[in-house]
Scaffold this motif. Structure first.
Motif, mmCIF file in Angstrom:
data_model
loop_
_atom_site.group_PDB
_atom_site.id
_atom_site.type_symbol
_atom_site.label_atom_id
_atom_site.label_comp_id
_atom_site.label_asym_id
_atom_site.label_seq_id
_atom_site.Cartn_x
_atom_site.Cartn_y
_atom_site.Cartn_z
ATOM 1 N N SER A 269 3.868 3.184 17.722
ATOM 2 C CA SER A 269 4.930 2.485 16.989
ATOM 3 C C SER A 269 5.692 1.443 17.775
ATOM 4 N N GLY A 270 5.576 1.407 19.110
ATOM 5 C CA GLY A 270 6.220 0.367 19.909
ATOM 6 C C GLY A 270 7.705 0.264 19.617
ATOM 7 N N SER A 271 8.131 -0.935 19.228
ATOM 8 C CA SER A 271 9.563 -1.180 19.012
ATOM 9 C C SER A 271 10.063 -0.661 17.657
ATOM 10 N N GLY A 272 9.180 -0.045 16.878
ATOM 11 C CA GLY A 272 9.623 0.574 15.620
ATOM 12 C C GLY A 272 9.611 -0.363 14.424
ATOM 13 N N THR A 273 8.722 -1.358 14.441
ATOM 14 C CA THR A 273 8.704 -2.327 13.335
ATOM 15 C C THR A 273 8.369 -1.635 11.999
ATOM 16 N N THR A 274 7.457 -0.668 12.040
ATOM 17 C CA THR A 274 7.091 0.015 10.790
ATOM 18 C C THR A 274 8.297 0.769 10.221
ATOM 19 N N ALA A 275 9.054 1.432 11.101
ATOM 20 C CA ALA A 275 10.233 2.163 10.615
ATOM 21 C C ALA A 275 11.267 1.190 10.050
ATOM 22 N N ALA A 276 11.440 0.055 10.726
ATOM 23 C CA ALA A 276 12.420 -0.932 10.251
ATOM 24 C C ALA A 276 12.017 -1.450 8.866
ATOM 25 N N ALA A 277 10.710 -1.697 8.686
ATOM 26 C CA ALA A 277 10.228 -2.166 7.367
ATOM 27 C C ALA A 277 10.489 -1.089 6.310
ATOM 28 N N CYS A 278 10.235 0.172 6.666
ATOM 29 C CA CYS A 278 10.452 1.269 5.704
ATOM 30 C C CYS A 278 11.931 1.421 5.371
ATOM 31 N N GLU A 279 12.796 1.186 6.346
ATOM 32 C CA GLU A 279 14.230 1.242 6.062
ATOM 33 C C GLU A 279 14.586 0.182 5.036
ATOM 34 N N GLU A 280 14.081 -1.030 5.235
ATOM 35 C CA GLU A 280 14.414 -2.111 4.297
ATOM 36 C C GLU A 280 13.828 -1.844 2.916
ATOM 37 N N MET A 281 12.708 -1.088 2.880
ATOM 38 C CA MET A 281 12.039 -0.906 1.604
ATOM 39 C C MET A 281 12.188 0.517 1.073
ATOM 40 N N GLU A 282 13.075 1.281 1.736
ATOM 41 C CA GLU A 282 13.422 2.634 1.284
ATOM 42 C C GLU A 282 12.221 3.563 1.138
ATOM 43 N N ARG A 283 11.400 3.598 2.166
ATOM 44 C CA ARG A 283 10.324 4.587 2.237
ATOM 45 C C ARG A 283 10.692 5.601 3.316
ATOM 46 N N GLN A 284 10.153 6.808 3.179
ATOM 47 C CA GLN A 284 10.277 7.765 4.294
ATOM 48 C C GLN A 284 9.289 7.368 5.373
ATOM 49 N N TRP A 285 9.594 7.657 6.620
ATOM 50 C CA TRP A 285 8.686 7.249 7.687
ATOM 51 C C TRP A 285 8.611 8.297 8.797
ATOM 52 N N ILE A 286 7.446 8.296 9.479
ATOM 53 C CA ILE A 286 7.250 9.108 10.681
ATOM 54 C C ILE A 286 6.556 8.185 11.676
ATOM 55 N N ILE A 287 7.123 8.016 12.847
ATOM 56 C CA ILE A 287 6.475 7.133 13.821
ATOM 57 C C ILE A 287 6.446 7.811 15.183
ATOM 58 N N ALA B 273 0.798 -1.227 0.000
ATOM 59 C CA ALA B 273 0.000 0.000 0.000
ATOM 60 C C ALA B 273 0.833 1.281 0.000
ATOM 61 N N SER B 274 2.072 1.209 -0.443
ATOM 62 C CA SER B 274 2.851 2.449 -0.581
ATOM 63 C C SER B 274 3.797 2.317 -1.766
ATOM 64 N N SER B 275 4.364 3.449 -2.174
ATOM 65 C CA SER B 275 5.333 3.454 -3.281
ATOM 66 C C SER B 275 6.666 3.946 -2.733
ATOM 67 N N THR B 276 7.700 3.895 -3.565
ATOM 68 C CA THR B 276 9.029 4.277 -3.050
ATOM 69 C C THR B 276 9.083 5.765 -2.678
ATOM 70 N N ASP B 277 8.186 6.588 -3.220
ATOM 71 C CA ASP B 277 8.227 8.007 -2.836
ATOM 72 C C ASP B 277 7.195 8.335 -1.739
ATOM 73 N N SER B 278 6.640 7.310 -1.112
ATOM 74 C CA SER B 278 5.599 7.539 -0.090
ATOM 75 C C SER B 278 6.185 7.889 1.265
ATOM 76 N N ILE B 279 5.374 8.602 2.058
ATOM 77 C CA ILE B 279 5.678 8.730 3.491
ATOM 78 C C ILE B 279 4.745 7.757 4.200
ATOM 79 N N VAL B 280 5.320 6.940 5.078
ATOM 80 C CA VAL B 280 4.555 5.941 5.823
ATOM 81 C C VAL B 280 4.596 6.343 7.297
ATOM 82 N N ALA B 281 3.454 6.193 8.001
ATOM 83 C CA ALA B 281 3.437 6.619 9.408
ATOM 84 C C ALA B 281 2.816 5.557 10.303
#
Ligand SMILES: C[S@@+](CC[C@H](N)C(=O)[O-])C[C@H]1O[C@@H](n2cnc3c(N)ncnc32)[C@H](O)[C@@H]1O
Length: 459
Positions: A292-310, A280-288
């Motif tokens: 966020s707990g332990s930061g799993t969403t940010a870790a996924a975005c790092e692996e998939m090169e998305r910008q993130w805000i948590i 549900a996102s593209s490489t130029d997406s911001i994901v939030a």
């Protein structure tokens, strides 16, 4: 209201929330350039602080209450800018989520129950729904026209949440109810074991981002092929079969020794978040993610090169996330603290350190650092065994070799290799920095209670 049938859930506090807007203040800002050094690397490394200053940040971790953070982002101009929001809020499960941590070494240790967050019970249903409802309205404002929200929940509260999502996002924007099934033991003989969570997916419009995901064909399908059953034009898809809305191929993090396990209660598997981010996102997406707990969403975005805000209001969640991102050598990110609720009154840590600098050569200055003590008046733990090393109390520490008023730039992070709270944390370092006549070096120490303390040394 987005629904045209007019059906909505009502609770006592609904729509009675005070409209008073308190100012949202960023109290602390830290720029983190992941550079985790182990005990050997802490000797004679060359660090050039100037090299880090101009690098663009791709992530932002905010410690604070999500309602405050959502208002802050709205006021900063994020309205309509976020393509994907995933949230995994507490489930009204009446539980204290904590981890038992062992301070000291294997012969001499003390057990300490570290509370991460408290999930209220049914008596708090009214305020629970109200907060989530307010959050959802703000999250909707931040979503882009191609955006989506994924709400991860379980049987305790799913029936109410679905009705509120219908109201806020519109039942016509409901896309999927994803059932995430997992294994693991349970002793009850009173009912079937409850082994699934629900993830509700709503979009902001009909034109939402969706990248189909695939699963491997079963061995039987591969053996048979589709051609014989359905005719020649149906070949097996090289990517696999299209994914359904029930996922059985990702298990919970159950093993205490699993590589992924950060000892953060309720931590979700990285594979789960990677699937959602990929879909549900593209490489130029911001994901939030606003729980966020332990930061799993940010870790996924790092692996998939998305910008993130948590964001998370627990300092232990923030500490866990920083270490996680540092260890995976994430791209540079910001750590903000807004309208601080922690540390609670009566908690505070302090450390002593020696920082000695001398001219090493025409090019470099040598910096010798040693943390000599850490003390805390944290009342959550009454006494420490006298011979438990102070190192056990430190979660990790960081150094800014050219500290200036504009904030803390973390250029080196000293973390333990494994998730444990023993005395293996290095506390001595020798670093070479480009020569300058005078300057300031700042050190920041985070402790196991989520508290942090910064000290500045000038030369
Ligand atoms: C179920 S956990 C999230 C786990 C996360 N998905 C992970 O993989 O680690 C819920 C989190 O929400 C946080 N939380 C609860 N209420 C909050 C609030 N009002 N604002 C910000 N965070 C909150 C808790 O501290 C907790 O870390």
């Amino acid at each position: 209201m987005e629904n045209n049938h007019g059906v909505r859930l009502v609770w006592q506090q609904k729509d009675k929330g005070a409209a008073i807007e308190t100012p949202i203040i960023i109290q602390e800002r830290e720029h983190i350039f992941a550079n985790p050094l182990n005990a050997q690397q802490l000797f004679d490394q060359i660090i050039d602080p100037a090299a880090t200053e101009k690098i663009q940040n791709t992530g932002r971790l905010i410690q604070g209450n999500n309602l405050d953070v959502l208002k802050l982002l709205r006021d900063e101009g994020y309205e309509g800018k976020i393509d994907l929001i995933y949230i995994d809020p507490p489930y009204l499960s009446e539980s204290r989520y904590s981890s038992r941590i062992k301070l000291g070494d294997k012969d001499n240790y003390q057990i300490f129950e570290r509370l991460v967050f408290k999930d209220e019970g049914e008596e708090s249903l009214d305020s629970y729904l109200d907060e989530l409802y307010l959050c959802m309205q703000l999250m909707k404002q931040l979503l882009s026209s191609r955006g989506s929200i994924f709400v991860h929940i379980d049987w305790h509260i799913s029936h109410y949440v679905r009705v509120i999502l219908d109201e806020v996002f519109g039942s016509k924007n409901f896309i999927n109810e994803i059932v995430w099934c997992y294994g693991g033991g349970s002793g009850t003989r009173k009912h079937f074991h409850r082994k699934h969570d629900l993830i509700f997916w709503y979009s902001r419009s009909e034109d939402y981002i969706f990248n189909p995901q695939y699963r491997p064909y079963s061995p039987k399908t591969i053996e048979r092929g589709l051609t014989r059953v359905k005719g020649d034009k149906y070949n097996l898809n090289t990517e696999g079969a299209l994914m359904q809305d029930w996922w059985t191929d990702i298990n919970k993090i159950l093993s205490p020794t699993a590589y992924e396990n950060l000892k953060f209660p309720t931590q979700k598997p990285l594979a789960l978040l990677k699937r959602i981010v990929a879909a549900a996102s593209s490489t130029d997406s911001i994901v939030a993610d606003f729980f966020s707990g332990s930061g799993t969403t940010a870790a996924a975005c790092e692996e998939m090169e998305r910008q993130w805000i948590i964001c998370d209001n627990s300092p232990i969640a923030a500490n866990t996330t920083i270490q996680r991102l540092v260890k995976m050598q994430a791209r540079p990110f910001i750590f903000d603290v807004v309208n601080r609720e922690y540390p609670e009154p009566g908690t505070s840590g302090n450390f002593e350190a020696t920082v000695v600098t001398r001219v090493h050569s025409e090019q470099y200055r040598r910096v010798d650092i040693e943390i000599t003590s850490y003390s805390t008046v944290n009342q959550k733990i009454e006494t420490f065994e006298p011979d438990i090393s102070f190192k056990s109390l430190i979660e990790f520490w960081e150094i800014d070799f050219d500290y200036q008023e504009k904030g803390f730039y973390s250029q080196v992070q000293v973390v333990r290799e494994k998730v444990q709270w023993d005395d293996s944390l290095p506390v001595v370092a020798t670093i070479l920095i480009p020569y300058q006549e005078s300057g300031s070096i700042a050190m920041k120490v985070y402790d196991i209670f989520g508290d942090s303390c910064t000290r500045i040394f000038t030369y």
